[in-house]
Design an enzyme around this catalytic site. Structure first.
Site, PDB file in Angstrom:
ATOM      1  N   ASP A 100      -2.657  15.637  21.373  1.00  0.00           N
ATOM      2  CA  ASP A 100      -1.468  15.412  20.551  1.00  0.00           C
ATOM      3  C   ASP A 100      -1.677  15.834  19.104  1.00  0.00           C
ATOM      4  O   ASP A 100      -0.735  16.242  18.425  1.00  0.00           O
ATOM      5  CB  ASP A 100      -1.070  13.935  20.591  1.00  0.00           C
ATOM      6  CG  ASP A 100      -0.373  13.559  21.886  1.00  0.00           C
ATOM      7  OD1 ASP A 100      -0.152  14.467  22.717  1.00  0.00           O
ATOM      8  OD2 ASP A 100      -0.064  12.370  22.076  1.00  0.00           O
ATOM      9  N   ARG A 124      -7.562  20.195  22.497  1.00  0.00           N
ATOM     10  CA  ARG A 124      -6.254  20.128  23.129  1.00  0.00           C
ATOM     11  C   ARG A 124      -5.849  18.668  23.185  1.00  0.00           C
ATOM     12  O   ARG A 124      -6.612  17.821  23.649  1.00  0.00           O
ATOM     13  CB  ARG A 124      -6.284  20.729  24.535  1.00  0.00           C
ATOM     14  CG  ARG A 124      -6.346  22.251  24.554  1.00  0.00           C
ATOM     15  CD  ARG A 124      -6.629  22.788  25.937  1.00  0.00           C
ATOM     16  NE  ARG A 124      -6.468  24.248  25.994  1.00  0.00           N
ATOM     17  CZ  ARG A 124      -7.386  25.114  25.578  1.00  0.00           C
ATOM     18  NH1 ARG A 124      -8.522  24.656  25.057  1.00  0.00           N
ATOM     19  NH2 ARG A 124      -7.173  26.419  25.660  1.00  0.00           N
ATOM     20  N   ASP A 145       0.815  -1.202   0.000  1.00  0.00           N
ATOM     21  CA  ASP A 145       0.000   0.000   0.000  1.00  0.00           C
ATOM     22  C   ASP A 145       0.858   1.266   0.000  1.00  0.00           C
ATOM     23  O   ASP A 145       0.496   2.271  -0.617  1.00  0.00           O
ATOM     24  CB  ASP A 145      -0.920   0.004   1.226  1.00  0.00           C
ATOM     25  CG  ASP A 145      -2.118  -0.923   1.034  1.00  0.00           C
ATOM     26  OD1 ASP A 145      -2.337  -1.395  -0.094  1.00  0.00           O
ATOM     27  OD2 ASP A 145      -2.829  -1.175   2.029  1.00  0.00           O
ATOM     28  N   GLY A 146       2.003   1.232   0.689  1.00  0.00           N
ATOM     29  CA  GLY A 146       2.884   2.388   0.709  1.00  0.00           C
ATOM     30  C   GLY A 146       3.416   2.720  -0.670  1.00  0.00           C
ATOM     31  O   GLY A 146       3.551   3.899  -1.030  1.00  0.00           O
ATOM     32  N   TYR A 166      -3.982   4.640   9.385  1.00  0.00           N
ATOM     33  CA  TYR A 166      -3.658   5.293  10.658  1.00  0.00           C
ATOM     34  C   TYR A 166      -4.911   5.640  11.452  1.00  0.00           C
ATOM     35  O   TYR A 166      -4.944   5.533  12.684  1.00  0.00           O
ATOM     36  CB  TYR A 166      -2.834   6.551  10.369  1.00  0.00           C
ATOM     37  CG  TYR A 166      -2.405   7.299  11.606  1.00  0.00           C
ATOM     38  CD1 TYR A 166      -1.617   6.698  12.579  1.00  0.00           C
ATOM     39  CD2 TYR A 166      -2.782   8.630  11.804  1.00  0.00           C
ATOM     40  CE1 TYR A 166      -1.217   7.392  13.708  1.00  0.00           C
ATOM     41  CE2 TYR A 166      -2.383   9.333  12.926  1.00  0.00           C
ATOM     42  CZ  TYR A 166      -1.606   8.705  13.880  1.00  0.00           C
ATOM     43  OH  TYR A 166      -1.208   9.389  14.999  1.00  0.00           O
ATOM     44  N   ASN A 167      -5.964   6.058  10.749  1.00  0.00           N
ATOM     45  CA  ASN A 167      -7.223   6.391  11.403  1.00  0.00           C
ATOM     46  C   ASN A 167      -7.712   5.281  12.322  1.00  0.00           C
ATOM     47  O   ASN A 167      -8.141   5.530  13.455  1.00  0.00           O
ATOM     48  CB  ASN A 167      -8.277   6.712  10.334  1.00  0.00           C
ATOM     49  CG  ASN A 167      -9.676   6.775  10.906  1.00  0.00           C
ATOM     50  OD1 ASN A 167     -10.072   7.742  11.525  1.00  0.00           O
ATOM     51  ND2 ASN A 167     -10.454   5.720  10.676  1.00  0.00           N
ATOM     52  N   ALA A 188      -5.165  11.372  21.045  1.00  0.00           N
ATOM     53  CA  ALA A 188      -4.868  11.602  22.471  1.00  0.00           C
ATOM     54  C   ALA A 188      -5.379  12.955  22.942  1.00  0.00           C
ATOM     55  O   ALA A 188      -4.610  13.813  23.374  1.00  0.00           O
ATOM     56  CB  ALA A 188      -3.371  11.462  22.734  1.00  0.00           C
ATOM     57  N   SER A 215      -5.963   2.958  13.769  1.00  0.00           N
ATOM     58  CA  SER A 215      -5.057   2.721  14.890  1.00  0.00           C
ATOM     59  C   SER A 215      -5.271   3.705  16.035  1.00  0.00           C
ATOM     60  O   SER A 215      -4.868   3.444  17.164  1.00  0.00           O
ATOM     61  CB  SER A 215      -3.600   2.783  14.417  1.00  0.00           C
ATOM     62  OG  SER A 215      -3.227   4.111  14.114  1.00  0.00           O
TER      63      SER A 215
END
Length: 269
Positions: A150, A148, A45-46, A163-164, A185, A166
């Protein structure tokens, strides 16, 4: 038909690419890395993400095909040992395709008049690593929350499994015309509150992120790439006018693909 073969630096991918190019030439296909009709990505995929960004200005004429040389990918329909079958399918190509929405990322940099636009196939993130990121989030020009934490991630349906997922985002079917905002986070206590769950945005809506201007050590990503970092005034996310098209000669059901990637073989009762 003009074909470009795009592959990563892995030994196996290079071997498969050499074999594929020879077979394509033998079958009278034209190898064209500048103005192809079909882009065949070999790797994972990358690798396909890299191929997408290389040809992102030619999406109205290019269809993509993914060949994976490792684990099953969400953008790769063919295995490395199926090259003969792939070439045969290309010989009988009738223009069949399936297309998916992309993410338009419009960035207004501090002190610049014009917006800079990027296209993302999977997602775009804004993070602050050294301290808490503070930013206001607007949906369709109305303040939704003051965040507020990460960082924030905005993903496409096809990127929802990357990524979503994860960071706790929902998995969306790629045929949905939507984008998703997921917190990274978030800081929630008696003083600061956010929704604390993913938000799925309708096709006629957009998201604006306006980071605190007293800090400018933000990191923005577009898929796996990081544009040159400059002070950001605002980022606007919306469904792009462009779409990505895959030359789909065969189809694996999306939910079967999700099951195979994340759950594996079912256990009998």
């Amino acid at each position: 038909m003009r074909v470009s073969v795009f592959y990563n630096s892995g030994k196996k991918s290079q071997q498969v690419a050499t074999k594929l190019i020879k077979k394509l030439v033998d079958c009278a296909f034209e190898i064209d890395d500048k103005n192809p009709d079909i882009v065949i990505s070999i790797g994972g995929d990358g690798t396909l993400l890299s191929a997408f960004h290389k040809f992102s200005t030619q999406l109205n004429q290019v269809r993509f095909v993914g060949v994976h040389t490792g684990h099953l990918g969400f953008y790769t329909d063919w295995r490395d040992y199926e090259i003969d079958d792939l070439v045969e399918s290309l010989k009988h190509d009738t223009g069949q395709q399936i297309s998916y929405p992309l993410l338009d990322v419009g960035v207004q940099y501090v002190g610049e008049r014009d917006q800079k636009h990027y296209l993302a196939l999977n997602e775009s993130t804004l993070k602050r690593v050294s301290a808490t990121m503070v930013t206001d989030v607007y949906i369709r020009d109305e303040l939704f929350e003051s965040f507020r934490g990460d960082g924030l991630c905005v993903s496409t349906p096809t990127g929802s499994t990357a990524y979503n997922k994860s960071i706790g985002g929902a998995v969306l079917h790629p045929r949905l015309e939507a984008i998703q905002l997921t917190e990274i986070a978030s800081l929630n206590n008696r003083v600061f509150r956010t929704l604390g769950s993913p938000v799925v945005i309708a096709p006629d809506e957009w998201i604006d992120i306006k980071p605190d201007q007293t800090a400018q050590d933000y990191i923005m990503t577009i898929d796996q790439f990081m544009p040159r970092q400059k002070p950001i005034e605002r980022i606007r996310y919306r469904i792009a006018d462009q779409r990505i098209a895959f030359a789909r000669y065969r189809h694996m059901h999306f939910w079967n693909r999700v099951e195979d990637a994340f759950i594996g073989e079912k256990q009998g009762s």
